[in-house]
Write a protein that holds these residues in place. Structure first.
Motif, PDB file in Angstrom:
ATOM      1  N   LEU A  49      13.079 -64.607  11.545  1.00  0.00           N
ATOM      2  CA  LEU A  49      14.012 -63.619  12.093  1.00  0.00           C
ATOM      3  C   LEU A  49      14.206 -62.530  11.052  1.00  0.00           C
ATOM      4  O   LEU A  49      14.319 -62.810   9.855  1.00  0.00           O
ATOM      5  CB  LEU A  49      15.354 -64.286  12.399  1.00  0.00           C
ATOM      6  N   LEU A  50      14.239 -61.278  11.517  1.00  0.00           N
ATOM      7  CA  LEU A  50      14.431 -60.178  10.578  1.00  0.00           C
ATOM      8  C   LEU A  50      15.850 -60.149  10.048  1.00  0.00           C
ATOM      9  O   LEU A  50      16.086 -59.787   8.901  1.00  0.00           O
ATOM     10  CB  LEU A  50      14.086 -58.854  11.269  1.00  0.00           C
ATOM     11  N   ALA A  51      16.814 -60.508  10.877  1.00  0.00           N
ATOM     12  CA  ALA A  51      18.210 -60.531  10.439  1.00  0.00           C
ATOM     13  C   ALA A  51      18.504 -61.896   9.820  1.00  0.00           C
ATOM     14  O   ALA A  51      18.462 -62.907  10.500  1.00  0.00           O
ATOM     15  CB  ALA A  51      19.136 -60.267  11.618  1.00  0.00           C
ATOM     16  N   GLY A  52      18.785 -61.917   8.547  1.00  0.00           N
ATOM     17  CA  GLY A  52      19.112 -63.175   7.881  1.00  0.00           C
ATOM     18  C   GLY A  52      17.885 -63.866   7.310  1.00  0.00           C
ATOM     19  O   GLY A  52      17.998 -64.859   6.606  1.00  0.00           O
ATOM     20  N   ASN A  53      16.676 -63.353   7.622  1.00  0.00           N
ATOM     21  CA  ASN A  53      15.440 -63.930   7.084  1.00  0.00           C
ATOM     22  C   ASN A  53      15.327 -65.421   7.374  1.00  0.00           C
ATOM     23  O   ASN A  53      14.826 -66.196   6.570  1.00  0.00           O
ATOM     24  CB  ASN A  53      15.352 -63.683   5.567  1.00  0.00           C
ATOM     25  N   ARG A  54      15.816 -65.840   8.561  1.00  0.00           N
ATOM     26  CA  ARG A  54      15.748 -67.256   8.926  1.00  0.00           C
ATOM     27  C   ARG A  54      14.419 -67.585   9.581  1.00  0.00           C
ATOM     28  O   ARG A  54      13.756 -66.717  10.127  1.00  0.00           O
ATOM     29  CB  ARG A  54      16.909 -67.597   9.870  1.00  0.00           C
ATOM     30  N   ILE A  55      14.048 -68.844   9.504  1.00  0.00           N
ATOM     31  CA  ILE A  55      12.760 -69.298  10.023  1.00  0.00           C
ATOM     32  C   ILE A  55      12.947 -69.994  11.365  1.00  0.00           C
ATOM     33  O   ILE A  55      13.790 -70.869  11.505  1.00  0.00           O
ATOM     34  CB  ILE A  55      12.084 -70.250   9.027  1.00  0.00           C
ATOM     35  N   ILE A  56      12.164 -69.601  12.360  1.00  0.00           N
ATOM     36  CA  ILE A  56      12.170 -70.271  13.656  1.00  0.00           C
ATOM     37  C   ILE A  56      10.719 -70.487  14.095  1.00  0.00           C
ATOM     38  O   ILE A  56       9.795 -69.909  13.525  1.00  0.00           O
ATOM     39  CB  ILE A  56      12.926 -69.463  14.735  1.00  0.00           C
ATOM     40  N   ALA A  57      10.529 -71.314  15.091  1.00  0.00           N
ATOM     41  CA  ALA A  57       9.184 -71.572  15.608  1.00  0.00           C
ATOM     42  C   ALA A  57       8.904 -70.615  16.754  1.00  0.00           C
ATOM     43  O   ALA A  57       9.293 -70.866  17.892  1.00  0.00           O
ATOM     44  CB  ALA A  57       9.071 -73.020  16.060  1.00  0.00           C
ATOM     45  N   GLN A  58       8.242 -69.515  16.471  1.00  0.00           N
ATOM     46  CA  GLN A  58       7.921 -68.508  17.478  1.00  0.00           C
ATOM     47  C   GLN A  58       6.445 -68.607  17.849  1.00  0.00           C
ATOM     48  O   GLN A  58       5.576 -68.453  16.993  1.00  0.00           O
ATOM     49  CB  GLN A  58       8.219 -67.112  16.936  1.00  0.00           C
ATOM     50  N   PRO A  59       6.118 -68.894  19.116  1.00  0.00           N
ATOM     51  CA  PRO A  59       4.706 -68.983  19.508  1.00  0.00           C
ATOM     52  C   PRO A  59       3.986 -67.648  19.288  1.00  0.00           C
ATOM     53  O   PRO A  59       4.589 -66.575  19.323  1.00  0.00           O
ATOM     54  CB  PRO A  59       4.768 -69.336  20.996  1.00  0.00           C
TER      55      PRO A  59
END
Length: 226
Positions: A125-135
């Motif tokens: 994620l650009l906001a917060g630099n968090r990591i998610i599983a994006q296909p």
């Protein structure tokens, strides 16, 4: 003169070796004495009737589980694509088929010497630099990298890039053809179909590595149905 009988105490060997005497009771009485109680007989019948199904299903489920869990796959078991890339279907999938021109969503992991070097499961994620599983979304057979030029979209968790996943190797754009939704494919990526002389992250220049692909979704080419 009365005969003298010798008294012999029976032993375990006597019971094992002595032939069984024929029963003096009528057959129907003997059957009633040997027959188990009605409840026990019913339970035994249910248990025996279930054995064939259990014994038949075990090899199939264990074979599928073994295929999924295999880590070292002999090279001779891999298939070869038309452009010379070797692949092995860990799970074949049961959904729509990915054809040339289809828009697909996948998760991919590039593994070098047992280390996951690049993965779509670590999109950010650009906001917060968090990591998610994006296909990762692309068109099968399209030129690599073209789909990365996309606009940003609003996301409840912050501003998110529609294509924020790491860059996949060129091999992925063609090797997904023929996969079915739900399928998982392991690919041996040579340098010319991988990251070439530059390398990427922990993958050194000119290296061959493994890639695991999971096909999540397929949209047919425009004007066509799957």
């Amino acid at each position: 003169m009365a005969s003298v009988r010798s008294f012999h105490k029976p032993t375990l060997d006597d019971h094992l070796l002595r032939p069984k005497a024929a029963s003096s009771q009528p057959p129907d009485v003997a059957k009633r004495q040997l027959a188990p109680p009605a409840g026990a007989s019913r339970r035994l019948a249910i248990l025996i009737s279930s054995l064939p199904l259990t014994l038949t299903s075990l090899p199939r489920s264990s074979e599928a589980r073994e295929r999924r869990n295999r880590k070292a796959i002999p090279l001779e078991e891999y298939a070869t694509s038309p452009d010379g890339v070797k692949y092995y279907d860990i799970i074949e999938g049961k959904g729509p088929v990915a054809k040339k021109g289809s828009t697909v969503q996948v998760h991919f992991d590039c593994i070098y010497r047992g280390i996951t070097a690049i993965s779509s499961r670590e999109s950010k994620l650009l906001a917060g630099n968090r990591i998610i599983a994006q296909p990762y979304e692309f068109k099968v057979g399209a030129p690599p990298g073209k789909e990365r030029k996309r606009e940003f979209v609003d996301n409840p968790n912050g501003l998110f890039s529609a294509q924020a996943a790491p860059k996949p190797p060129p091999a992925m754009y063609s090797i997904t053809e023929g996969m079915k939704v739900g399928g998982k494919r392991r690919v041996i990526v040579p340098p010319e179909a991988g990251y070439g002389p530059k390398g990427m992250n922990e993958i050194p220049p000119g290296a061959t590595f493994e890639m695991n692909i999971e096909l999540l979704q397929v949209e047919p080419p425009e004007g066509k149905q799957t």
